[in-house]
Design a protein around this motif. Sequence first.
Motif, PDB file in Angstrom:
ATOM      1  N   UNK A  97      -1.143  -8.736  -7.140  1.00 30.55           N
ATOM      2  CA  UNK A  97      -1.631  -7.531  -6.455  1.00 30.55           C
ATOM      3  C   UNK A  97      -0.742  -7.125  -5.284  1.00 30.55           C
ATOM      4  N   UNK A  98       0.121  -8.023  -4.806  1.00 32.12           N
ATOM      5  CA  UNK A  98       1.028  -7.643  -3.727  1.00 32.12           C
ATOM      6  C   UNK A  98       2.189  -8.629  -3.658  1.00 32.12           C
ATOM      7  N   UNK A  99       3.274  -8.170  -3.035  1.00 34.22           N
ATOM      8  CA  UNK A  99       4.454  -9.014  -2.848  1.00 34.22           C
ATOM      9  C   UNK A  99       5.151  -8.581  -1.557  1.00 34.22           C
ATOM     10  N   UNK A 100       5.472  -9.554  -0.708  1.00 35.17           N
ATOM     11  CA  UNK A 100       6.107  -9.259   0.576  1.00 35.17           C
ATOM     12  C   UNK A 100       7.343 -10.125   0.751  1.00 35.17           C
ATOM     13  N   UNK A 101       8.334  -9.562   1.432  1.00 34.41           N
ATOM     14  CA  UNK A 101       9.466 -10.345   1.893  1.00 34.41           C
ATOM     15  C   UNK A 101       9.071 -11.047   3.191  1.00 34.41           C
ATOM     16  N   UNK A 102       9.320 -12.349   3.276  1.00 33.45           N
ATOM     17  CA  UNK A 102       8.997 -13.098   4.490  1.00 33.45           C
ATOM     18  C   UNK A 102      10.141 -12.903   5.489  1.00 33.45           C
TER      19      UNK A 102
END
Length: 401
Positions: A97-102
């Motif tokens: 449902x979501x993906x983020x760059x750390x």
Amino acid sequence: MLSQLRRKLDLSYEVLSDDVVFDILTRLPVKSLIRFRCVSKSWYATITSRVFITKHLNFNLNLKLSSKNNHNGYLLCKTDNELSTLVYNSDRTLTEVSRFQIPLWGANMVDYCNGIFFLYSYVNPTIYLWNPSIRMFKTIDVTRFRPFTMDYFDSVAFGFAYFAQISDFKILRIVSYKGFDEEKAPPAEAEVYTLGTDSWRTVEILVESVPNIRYILAVQPNSCLFFNGALHFIARTWGNNNNSFILSFDLNDEIFRDIKLPENYLDGLGPNSDHHVHQLVVFRGSLALIVIGPDDDVDEDDEVEEEDDDVGPDTSNICLIWVMREYGVVESWTKTNVLFDWIIKLFGCTKSGEFLVQMFDRRLVSLDTENLKVNHLGIQIPFWLYYTADLMESLVLLDQC
């Protein structure tokens, strides 16, 4: 026509009091509120104020408690420098449902709470609180209790939770020491950080029922569980290497307490305690201890050889499940199940009582603890994996900019 509509909108806005506007804004999603900061200076000041951020967070927490989800929770997965969120559907499949760059390099994921991720850098001891919803993080400096020495080494364990009574986040840091002999190791030390005041303060590790509590041999770093208003850790003291206990820290009075484990709770496991993995979970609303280790019937030399070869199901590990039916009452510990063979690591327990476990081939599966039905989730074990029953976005840290 357009001018009449504008006049109506202006009139409707004028009759709304500041309190009503404030209440309406607290019900809006984070993405909308980030945009609405540009509406006016007053809206910017309101949305970025700590009072509003806390009100918005508490509203969503109450909404989360009153709503019923049609899924089994969420998996938070860190691979390389990305964080992905997967919903665990009711049909036991996963959907991203979501993906983020750390935005942080060299920091390890430690914990998650109400939209905030806790990361820690061991190289230059530093804590990071990261809110991916607003793409902001806060750096918290960590200082050593004692100067570095070769006489002993230290190990650190963290607890991270939201304390609803004061509407604030707290971090507990416990540092325990181990030397070449008991005399050289200083007593364990602890301190608490409060986000609202941005400050640390020392707390005393003292439990009357455990006389040598300050001489903690080890606090399991990844064992922390927030339950019933307290942080819980698996710990043991000098002279009790084979008998662990639960060390709890109440976030209200900031006092340490102990919870005794059931007698002979390791029965059925091999004698080498170094091979036993302890983990605390919430199992169907109760505090539970999960112990994974080699079967008592397996020859220890054979077991080591199998582990080195990294072969799978023939390695005989067993899993013991102890549930505390009444919190704090030692007599209420109950062994509910024993699972055999291929379990080597437990990542979490869903609200329905399923275990998320790692198989020997690094596959992630869910395991129904009643009928022992196994469901392969179709993903490899990432660098870091965390289960949460509910997922939420928040504005926390927005007032830190």
